[in-house]
Write an enzyme that holds these catalytic residues in place. Structure first.
Site, PDB file in Angstrom:
ATOM      1  N   ASP A 195       9.974   5.406  -2.153  1.00  9.35           N
ATOM      2  CA  ASP A 195      11.367   5.696  -2.491  1.00  9.35           C
ATOM      3  C   ASP A 195      12.208   5.062  -1.382  1.00  9.35           C
ATOM      4  OD1 ASP A 195      13.894   6.758  -2.603  1.00  9.35           O
ATOM      5  OD2 ASP A 195      13.249   8.822  -2.938  1.00  9.35           O
ATOM      6  N   GLN A 198      17.010   5.456   0.816  1.00  6.95           N
ATOM      7  CA  GLN A 198      17.693   5.607   2.107  1.00  6.95           C
ATOM      8  C   GLN A 198      17.276   4.544   3.124  1.00  6.95           C
ATOM      9  OE1 GLN A 198      20.191   7.473   2.589  1.00  6.95           O
ATOM     10  NE2 GLN A 198      20.066   8.775   0.788  1.00  6.95           N
ATOM     11  N   LYS A 221      23.882   2.835  -3.149  1.00  5.36           N
ATOM     12  CA  LYS A 221      23.699   3.212  -1.740  1.00  5.36           C
ATOM     13  C   LYS A 221      23.607   1.978  -0.850  1.00  5.36           C
ATOM     14  CE  LYS A 221      21.115   7.400  -2.972  1.00  5.36           C
ATOM     15  NZ  LYS A 221      21.927   8.568  -2.639  1.00  5.36           N
ATOM     16  N   CYS A 361      19.499  17.703  -2.476  1.00  6.92           N
ATOM     17  CA  CYS A 361      18.426  17.462  -3.459  1.00  6.92           C
ATOM     18  C   CYS A 361      17.057  17.467  -2.787  1.00  6.92           C
ATOM     19  CB  CYS A 361      18.636  16.152  -4.220  1.00  6.92           C
ATOM     20  SG  CYS A 361      20.085  16.158  -5.235  1.00  6.92           S
TER      21      CYS A 361
END
Ligand code: PMP
Length: 403
Positions: A195, A198, A221, A361
């Site tokens: 993932d 970020q 993002k 989240c």
């Protein structure tokens, strides 16, 4: 990096002159080149892709294909066909759960996650696990908020069918050693999903060097529009995955009895995609490359070190995650004794300082930390040391007054 000049290139800071925006982990603002790309696409090249026998459609298709190549280059993918356009990280992970895991896992097989995952890297696996009777295991974190690699290693078993882990935590800021995880997995022929939500906008990312099989990330993002994201898939898995959604564009032929499907990436992109957003996504990637991902990482590491120092001077503040900036991205979650994170956020908002409060989240992680919520500051390439000093000064005054 000239932050004053960079900030001027983001129109939101002209519209909101005093805005101190420290919620970049939720979404980033958009540079002029991305906004221009959207307008230019609609004004000059708007048509549906792939289907047209006329020049405008061919130009739109060319723009869309260029964006795919730009994204592939940005993350070091060998081939543009390894990039599947999706709406966001969430959709990318669901795609893997649907097209890979559901068809390759049998009852009793295992998925290995970590306790620091965002809900979008937990819930798709829980849904698949329920349907296919799979077991989910979670690697733990250490006291300093780093991934416990010994625990992760221990939890890999002959039944592990996938390891799914975040590149950087959206709560702790922790950067995980993905290359070390893929080395462990490769020896056992287990695919690794990363993932990257970020990470991609905050450090150089090269999927080939990381050795992962899936890398998921969102455009919004990384300074691109909402509604567009990407999933990188290694060649090994790209050809063995089943379709995700069915419909136009992903088929080769359809009869009343059934259908045959395109190869990747079209196989996974049913229906009309967010063409203009994809185009702007490619422009955002090139913009980041021009600034230099190494420069961005250096800048944000300095900001993180400054924020960790300033925050730790405020009485009653607890900071979560690694204490050293080298180990983390510019995401800092914290709590204040006796003051709810939502109160901190709304009092800061009165001074035009935007931070986030809640569980971000990541409810399982907050439960593990024994807190319902945290306040979170997160930085980006346009964040200045002055932004951080302003926020920390305001925070100190609020804490002093309320405590
Ligand atoms: N993973 C992480 C680590 C995130 O921080 C986020 C966004 N907060 C997501 C996944 C989901 O991203 P999106 O909402 O764009 O799908």
């Amino acid at each position: 990096m000239n932050i004053i000049r960079i900030k001027k290139y983001f129109p939101i800071f002209t519209t909101h002159k005093n805005l101190v925006y420290l919620d970049n982990a939720a979404t980033t603002h958009k540079p002029q080149c991305v906004i221009d790309a959207l307008t230019a696409h609609y004004a000059e090249r708007n048509a549906n892709i792939h289907r047209g026998i006329y020049r405008l459609s061919e130009q739109a298709t060319e723009s869309y294909d260029t964006a795919r190549a730009q994204i592939a280059r940005f993350i070091g993918a060998r081939d543009a066909s390894q990039i599947i356009f999706v709406r966001n990280t969430t959709e990318a992970i669901n795609l893997v759960a649907h097209s890979y895991l559901r068809h390759h896992a049998k009852a009793g097989d295992e998925i290995l996650l970590t306790v620091m995952e965002h809900h979008s890297n937990i819930v798709p696996w829980q849904l698949a696990a329920k349907e296919k009777k799979l077991t989910i295991r979670y690697a733990h974190i250490t006291k300093t908020g780093e991934l416990d690699m010994a625990d992760l290693k221990k939890k890999i078993t002959p039944r592990t069918r996938l390891i799914a882990v975040t590149h950087a935590s959206n709560v702790l800021g922790t950067i995980n050693d993905i290359a070390a995880i893929t080395r462990l997995a490769r020896a056992r022929n287990i695919p690794v999903l990363v993932d990257g939500a970020q990470a991609v906008a905050h450090m150089p990312v090269n999927v080939s060097a990381l050795g992962c099989d899936f890398y998921a990330f969102s455009g919004h993002k990384m300074y691109a529009p909402t509604g567009i994201g990407a999933l990188y898939v290694s060649k090994k898995y790209l050809t063995t995955m089943d379709p995700f959604l069915g419909g136009g564009d992903m088929i080769r032929s359809v009869s009343l009895e059934g259908a045959t499907f395109q190869d990747a990436p079209e196989r996974f992109e049913a229906g009309t995609p967010a063409i203009e957003a994809a185009v702007a996504f490619g422009v955002a990637a090139d913009y980041l490359t021009r600034i230099g991902m190494k420069n961005i990482r250096t800048h944000e590491k300095k900001l993180t070190a400054l924020a960790l120092k300033e925050l730790s001077k405020i009485p009653g503040i607890t900071i979560y995650g690694p204490t050293r900036a080298e180990k983390r991205t510019g995401v800092i979650s914290f709590t204040s004794q006796n003051i709810h994170p939502h109160d901190l956020a709304s009092l800061l908002d009165e001074q035009d300082i935007a931070i986030r409060a809640g569980n971000h989240c990541a409810m399982p992680l907050h439960t593990l930390l024994g807190i319902p919520a945290t306040a979170r500051m997160s930085f980006s390439l346009y964040t200045s040391p002055a932004d951080i000093r302003t926020a920390c000064r305001a925070l100190r005054t609020i804490v002093k007054k309320l405590q």
